[in-house]
Design a protein around this motif. Structure first.
Motif, PDB file in Angstrom:
ATOM      1  N   GLU A  53       0.751  -1.220   0.074  1.00  0.00           N
ATOM      2  CA  GLU A  53       0.028   0.020  -0.090  1.00  0.00           C
ATOM      3  C   GLU A  53       0.866   1.281   0.059  1.00  0.00           C
ATOM      4  O   GLU A  53       1.657   1.175   0.646  1.00  0.00           O
ATOM      5  CB  GLU A  53      -0.964  -0.020   1.151  1.00  0.00           C
ATOM      6  N   GLY A  54       0.593   2.137  -0.575  1.00  0.00           N
ATOM      7  CA  GLY A  54       1.228   3.419  -1.090  1.00  0.00           C
ATOM      8  C   GLY A  54       0.807   4.328  -2.082  1.00  0.00           C
ATOM      9  O   GLY A  54      -0.192   3.925  -2.852  1.00  0.00           O
ATOM     10  N   TRP A  55       1.485   5.119  -2.396  1.00  0.00           N
ATOM     11  CA  TRP A  55       1.064   6.287  -3.478  1.00  0.00           C
ATOM     12  C   TRP A  55       2.061   6.030  -4.726  1.00  0.00           C
ATOM     13  O   TRP A  55       1.781   6.690  -5.674  1.00  0.00           O
ATOM     14  CB  TRP A  55       1.170   7.700  -3.037  1.00  0.00           C
ATOM     15  N   ALA A  56       2.735   4.754  -4.897  1.00  0.00           N
ATOM     16  CA  ALA A  56       3.570   4.355  -6.098  1.00  0.00           C
ATOM     17  C   ALA A  56       2.789   3.732  -7.071  1.00  0.00           C
ATOM     18  O   ALA A  56       1.755   3.107  -6.827  1.00  0.00           O
ATOM     19  CB  ALA A  56       4.876   3.968  -5.808  1.00  0.00           C
ATOM     20  N   VAL A  57       3.179   3.951  -8.373  1.00  0.00           N
ATOM     21  CA  VAL A  57       2.470   3.190  -9.446  1.00  0.00           C
ATOM     22  C   VAL A  57       2.482   1.579  -9.096  1.00  0.00           C
ATOM     23  O   VAL A  57       3.129   1.049  -8.738  1.00  0.00           O
ATOM     24  CB  VAL A  57       3.124   3.465 -10.870  1.00  0.00           C
TER      25      VAL A  57
ATOM     26  N   GLY B  80      -7.731   1.008  -4.265  1.00  0.00           N
ATOM     27  CA  GLY B  80      -7.571   1.100  -5.857  1.00  0.00           C
ATOM     28  C   GLY B  80      -6.088   1.011  -6.288  1.00  0.00           C
ATOM     29  O   GLY B  80      -5.318   1.464  -5.556  1.00  0.00           O
ATOM     30  N   LEU B  81      -6.100   0.531  -7.431  1.00  0.00           N
ATOM     31  CA  LEU B  81      -4.659   0.607  -8.084  1.00  0.00           C
ATOM     32  C   LEU B  81      -4.257   1.850  -8.614  1.00  0.00           C
ATOM     33  O   LEU B  81      -5.141   2.687  -9.123  1.00  0.00           O
ATOM     34  CB  LEU B  81      -4.638  -0.378  -9.226  1.00  0.00           C
ATOM     35  N   ILE B  82      -2.995   2.154  -8.134  1.00  0.00           N
ATOM     36  CA  ILE B  82      -2.320   3.397  -8.430  1.00  0.00           C
ATOM     37  C   ILE B  82      -1.666   3.134  -9.814  1.00  0.00           C
ATOM     38  O   ILE B  82      -0.947   2.449 -10.146  1.00  0.00           O
ATOM     39  CB  ILE B  82      -1.187   4.006  -7.588  1.00  0.00           C
TER      40      ILE B  82
ATOM     41  N   ALA C 177      -1.613  -0.430  -3.989  1.00  0.00           N
ATOM     42  CA  ALA C 177      -3.162  -0.147  -3.538  1.00  0.00           C
ATOM     43  C   ALA C 177      -2.934   1.222  -2.883  1.00  0.00           C
ATOM     44  O   ALA C 177      -2.262   1.531  -1.929  1.00  0.00           O
ATOM     45  CB  ALA C 177      -3.587  -1.189  -2.843  1.00  0.00           C
ATOM     46  N   ALA C 178      -3.984   2.204  -3.140  1.00  0.00           N
ATOM     47  CA  ALA C 178      -3.900   3.235  -2.484  1.00  0.00           C
ATOM     48  C   ALA C 178      -4.444   3.240  -1.027  1.00  0.00           C
ATOM     49  O   ALA C 178      -5.188   2.360  -0.730  1.00  0.00           O
ATOM     50  CB  ALA C 178      -5.078   4.132  -3.237  1.00  0.00           C
ATOM     51  N   PRO C 179      -3.766   3.629  -0.057  1.00  0.00           N
ATOM     52  CA  PRO C 179      -4.003   3.492   1.327  1.00  0.00           C
ATOM     53  C   PRO C 179      -5.233   4.305   1.692  1.00  0.00           C
ATOM     54  O   PRO C 179      -5.828   4.407   2.884  1.00  0.00           O
ATOM     55  CB  PRO C 179      -2.713   4.049   1.903  1.00  0.00           C
ATOM     56  N   ALA C 180      -5.906   5.188   1.103  1.00  0.00           N
ATOM     57  CA  ALA C 180      -6.873   6.021   1.439  1.00  0.00           C
ATOM     58  C   ALA C 180      -7.677   6.783   0.077  1.00  0.00           C
ATOM     59  O   ALA C 180      -6.846   6.768  -1.035  1.00  0.00           O
ATOM     60  CB  ALA C 180      -6.353   7.418   2.244  1.00  0.00           C
TER      61      ALA C 180
END
Length: 96
Positions: free
Chosen positions: A30-34, A75-77, A37-40
């Motif tokens: 989870e995290g904001w990298a491509v 959701g998938l980044i 999975a979006a953490p929020a």
């Protein structure tokens, strides 16, 4: 006495066909990298003039009024989502 003939498949257990067996899928974390999975949830406010332009920073709760949801939690980044998140960060830096 005639020797009993056995088939090879009876002696060895049948192996699954590699083409049919699905591979394990590992999440990217989870995290904001491509690929992660979006953490929020992530939203950006839309301008009140009705043009649909995104304004302001990325927020993680609906900002009220008109807003666009960039990505939902889990959701998938993708490349596009990352581009929108980065644009929101640059808008936040310009305001701050």
């Amino acid at each position: 006495m005639a020797a009993r003939k056995t088939t090879e498949s009876a002696e060895t257990p049948e192996q699954p066909n590699a083409a049919v067996v699905s591979t394990r899928e590992y999440s990217g974390g989870e995290g904001w990298a491509v690929g992660q999975a979006a953490p929020a949830d992530a939203f950006r406010a839309l301008d009140s003039a009705g043009s649909g332009e995104q304004v302001g920073p990325v927020v993680h709760q609906h900002p009220g009024g008109f807003a666009r949801q960039i990505v939902a939690k889990g959701g998938l980044i993708t490349e596009g989502v990352k581009r929108e998140l980065d644009a929101g960060e640059s808008a936040e830096n310009e305001q701050g």
